[in-house]
Design a protein around this motif. Sequence first.
Motif, mmCIF file in Angstrom:
data_model
loop_
_atom_site.group_PDB
_atom_site.id
_atom_site.type_symbol
_atom_site.label_atom_id
_atom_site.label_comp_id
_atom_site.label_asym_id
_atom_site.label_seq_id
_atom_site.Cartn_x
_atom_site.Cartn_y
_atom_site.Cartn_z
ATOM 1 N N ASN A 126 -61.919 33.206 17.827
ATOM 2 C CA ASN A 126 -62.585 33.928 16.748
ATOM 3 C C ASN A 126 -63.995 33.399 16.521
ATOM 4 O O ASN A 126 -64.934 34.170 16.276
ATOM 5 C CB ASN A 126 -61.759 33.818 15.467
ATOM 6 C CG ASN A 126 -62.428 34.487 14.283
ATOM 7 O OD1 ASN A 126 -63.169 33.863 13.531
ATOM 8 N ND2 ASN A 126 -62.172 35.772 14.107
ATOM 9 N N ALA B 284 -53.427 43.433 13.801
ATOM 10 C CA ALA B 284 -52.982 44.695 14.395
ATOM 11 C C ALA B 284 -51.922 44.457 15.474
ATOM 12 O O ALA B 284 -51.031 45.289 15.675
ATOM 13 C CB ALA B 284 -54.175 45.455 14.984
ATOM 14 N N GLY B 285 -52.019 43.319 16.161
ATOM 15 C CA GLY B 285 -51.073 43.050 17.241
ATOM 16 C C GLY B 285 -50.018 42.025 16.899
ATOM 17 O O GLY B 285 -49.489 41.354 17.785
ATOM 18 N N TRP B 286 -49.662 41.916 15.602
ATOM 19 C CA TRP B 286 -48.734 40.853 15.192
ATOM 20 C C TRP B 286 -47.338 41.063 15.766
ATOM 21 O O TRP B 286 -46.644 40.085 16.082
ATOM 22 C CB TRP B 286 -48.692 40.755 13.673
ATOM 23 C CG TRP B 286 -47.985 41.877 12.960
ATOM 24 C CD1 TRP B 286 -48.550 43.020 12.487
ATOM 25 C CD2 TRP B 286 -46.593 41.943 12.637
ATOM 26 N NE1 TRP B 286 -47.607 43.814 11.891
ATOM 27 C CE2 TRP B 286 -46.382 43.172 11.965
ATOM 28 C CE3 TRP B 286 -45.508 41.111 12.836
ATOM 29 C CZ2 TRP B 286 -45.135 43.586 11.514
ATOM 30 C CZ3 TRP B 286 -44.253 41.505 12.386
ATOM 31 C CH2 TRP B 286 -44.082 42.727 11.736
ATOM 32 N N LYS C 108 -59.014 41.384 12.565
ATOM 33 C CA LYS C 108 -58.379 42.709 12.573
ATOM 34 C C LYS C 108 -57.502 42.887 13.802
ATOM 35 O O LYS C 108 -56.422 43.485 13.730
ATOM 36 C CB LYS C 108 -59.452 43.800 12.525
ATOM 37 C CG LYS C 108 -60.171 43.913 11.188
ATOM 38 C CD LYS C 108 -61.171 45.050 11.204
ATOM 39 C CE LYS C 108 -61.869 45.182 9.848
ATOM 40 N NZ LYS C 108 -62.865 46.281 9.850
ATOM 41 N N ARG C 109 -57.951 42.372 14.935
ATOM 42 C CA ARG C 109 -57.162 42.495 16.154
ATOM 43 C C ARG C 109 -55.914 41.627 16.088
ATOM 44 O O ARG C 109 -54.849 42.002 16.604
ATOM 45 C CB ARG C 109 -58.010 42.101 17.360
ATOM 46 C CG ARG C 109 -57.348 42.399 18.703
ATOM 47 C CD ARG C 109 -58.246 42.028 19.861
ATOM 48 N NE ARG C 109 -59.503 42.760 19.793
ATOM 49 C CZ ARG C 109 -60.533 42.547 20.629
ATOM 50 N NH1 ARG C 109 -60.434 41.583 21.549
ATOM 51 N NH2 ARG C 109 -61.628 43.251 20.520
ATOM 52 N N LEU C 110 -56.034 40.470 15.435
ATOM 53 C CA LEU C 110 -54.872 39.589 15.302
ATOM 54 C C LEU C 110 -53.771 40.245 14.482
ATOM 55 O O LEU C 110 -52.591 40.220 14.864
ATOM 56 C CB LEU C 110 -55.291 38.270 14.633
ATOM 57 C CG LEU C 110 -55.809 37.149 15.517
ATOM 58 C CD1 LEU C 110 -56.286 35.992 14.660
ATOM 59 C CD2 LEU C 110 -54.751 36.678 16.484
ATOM 60 N N LEU D 218 -62.157 37.261 19.329
ATOM 61 C CA LEU D 218 -60.889 37.687 18.727
ATOM 62 C C LEU D 218 -61.060 37.845 17.217
ATOM 63 O O LEU D 218 -60.813 36.905 16.454
ATOM 64 C CB LEU D 218 -59.788 36.668 19.034
ATOM 65 C CG LEU D 218 -58.361 37.059 18.653
ATOM 66 C CD1 LEU D 218 -57.907 38.290 19.422
ATOM 67 C CD2 LEU D 218 -57.407 35.892 18.921
ATOM 68 N N CYS E 96 -59.136 33.152 10.305
ATOM 69 C CA CYS E 96 -60.060 34.052 11.007
ATOM 70 C C CYS E 96 -60.594 35.129 10.062
ATOM 71 O O CYS E 96 -61.756 35.546 10.182
ATOM 72 C CB CYS E 96 -59.359 34.712 12.194
ATOM 73 S SG CYS E 96 -58.951 33.563 13.524
ATOM 74 N N ARG E 97 -59.770 35.571 9.124
ATOM 75 C CA ARG E 97 -60.214 36.577 8.153
ATOM 76 C C ARG E 97 -61.334 36.023 7.275
ATOM 77 O O ARG E 97 -62.326 36.716 6.995
ATOM 78 C CB ARG E 97 -59.017 36.996 7.293
ATOM 79 C CG ARG E 97 -59.266 38.213 6.418
ATOM 80 C CD ARG E 97 -57.946 38.779 5.927
ATOM 81 N NE ARG E 97 -58.171 39.902 5.018
ATOM 82 C CZ ARG E 97 -58.150 39.821 3.702
ATOM 83 N NH1 ARG E 97 -57.917 38.643 3.128
ATOM 84 N NH2 ARG E 97 -58.359 40.876 2.949
ATOM 85 N N TRP F 144 -54.547 33.749 11.441
ATOM 86 C CA TRP F 144 -55.131 35.030 11.035
ATOM 87 C C TRP F 144 -55.858 34.896 9.699
ATOM 88 O O TRP F 144 -56.960 35.445 9.528
ATOM 89 C CB TRP F 144 -54.032 36.088 10.920
ATOM 90 C CG TRP F 144 -54.489 37.313 10.180
ATOM 91 C CD1 TRP F 144 -55.311 38.303 10.631
ATOM 92 C CD2 TRP F 144 -54.175 37.651 8.814
ATOM 93 N NE1 TRP F 144 -55.533 39.243 9.644
ATOM 94 C CE2 TRP F 144 -54.846 38.869 8.529
ATOM 95 C CE3 TRP F 144 -53.393 37.055 7.837
ATOM 96 C CZ2 TRP F 144 -54.749 39.479 7.273
ATOM 97 C CZ3 TRP F 144 -53.290 37.660 6.597
ATOM 98 C CH2 TRP F 144 -53.967 38.871 6.324
ATOM 99 N N ASP G 32 -64.472 35.781 9.425
ATOM 100 C CA ASP G 32 -65.082 37.095 9.659
ATOM 101 C C ASP G 32 -65.846 37.577 8.430
ATOM 102 O O ASP G 32 -66.909 38.194 8.544
ATOM 103 C CB ASP G 32 -64.010 38.114 10.042
ATOM 104 C CG ASP G 32 -63.522 37.929 11.470
ATOM 105 O OD1 ASP G 32 -64.144 37.143 12.205
ATOM 106 O OD2 ASP G 32 -62.517 38.569 11.854
#
Length: 270
Positions: A190, A202-204, A198-200, A195, A245-246, A242, A249
């Motif tokens: 990240n 979304a693919g949980w 949002k991608r993290l 990465l 990372c949020r 996540w 971001d």
Amino acid sequence: MARLRRRPRDPEGRMTLAEHFREFRRRLFIAAATVFVSAVVAGIYYEPIFEFLKAPFQQYADANPQSDISINFAEATSAFSNLISLSIFIGVIASSPIWMYQFWAFIVPGLTRKEKRISLTFIASTVPLFLLGCWLGYTILPQSLSILYGLSPAGTSNIQAASMYFSFVTRFILVFGLGFLFPVFLVGLNLIGALPAKRLIAGWRFAIVAIFVFAAVATPTADPFTMFVFAAPLCVLYFGAWAVCRVLDKRKAANRPDWLDVDDTEASPL
């Protein structure tokens, strides 16, 4: 004789290929020397370490006195080989703050002031997670051994070669320790922009399945108890990564210049 002058460090952290090789050699030497010194100290305290790692095995033996179970050195050189391997194992764990920092410092180009702060944050999170994983692996080891030894048919014995037992134990503990570095890897991706959070999220679902598959493959045992105990904390750490990372971001978005959000067909405020 003229003295050799060291080339001044680039303020932006840029290095030539030769400088990269020298930097790699220097950091590799520091990491190896630290592991070596730690291994020598571990060798001095070999007997307490031996008893500490043997304790899960002894715990099962004491709880099942009817079982024919023991640890044996099969060859004349086995005791010495075991001393070397256990010393190196403890040396790697004890020196983990140093060699992890050397690894990260080499990856971060040039270590500018901002990157030094990131490096210290990296070490502050990586080392506790690694040691926590090692502690969890050691903690559940008695239960895993009990499940595995309990599968032995009646009338059989579990006479363990010392090299095989301690190889199993050290791999078991290291797998847990390295597995707990998973969230640091995600946050690192990240930080370099590869990465987003949002991608993290979304693919949980896919990530949870991948974690359980990894736990089943990575753990030296095949029992579901060990797999679940390993995978469950990794799932929690995934969502923890996540959350971090949020936050990162949001900070990046707050510091993003306004002109970067302008469409290519529009005129920027500049």
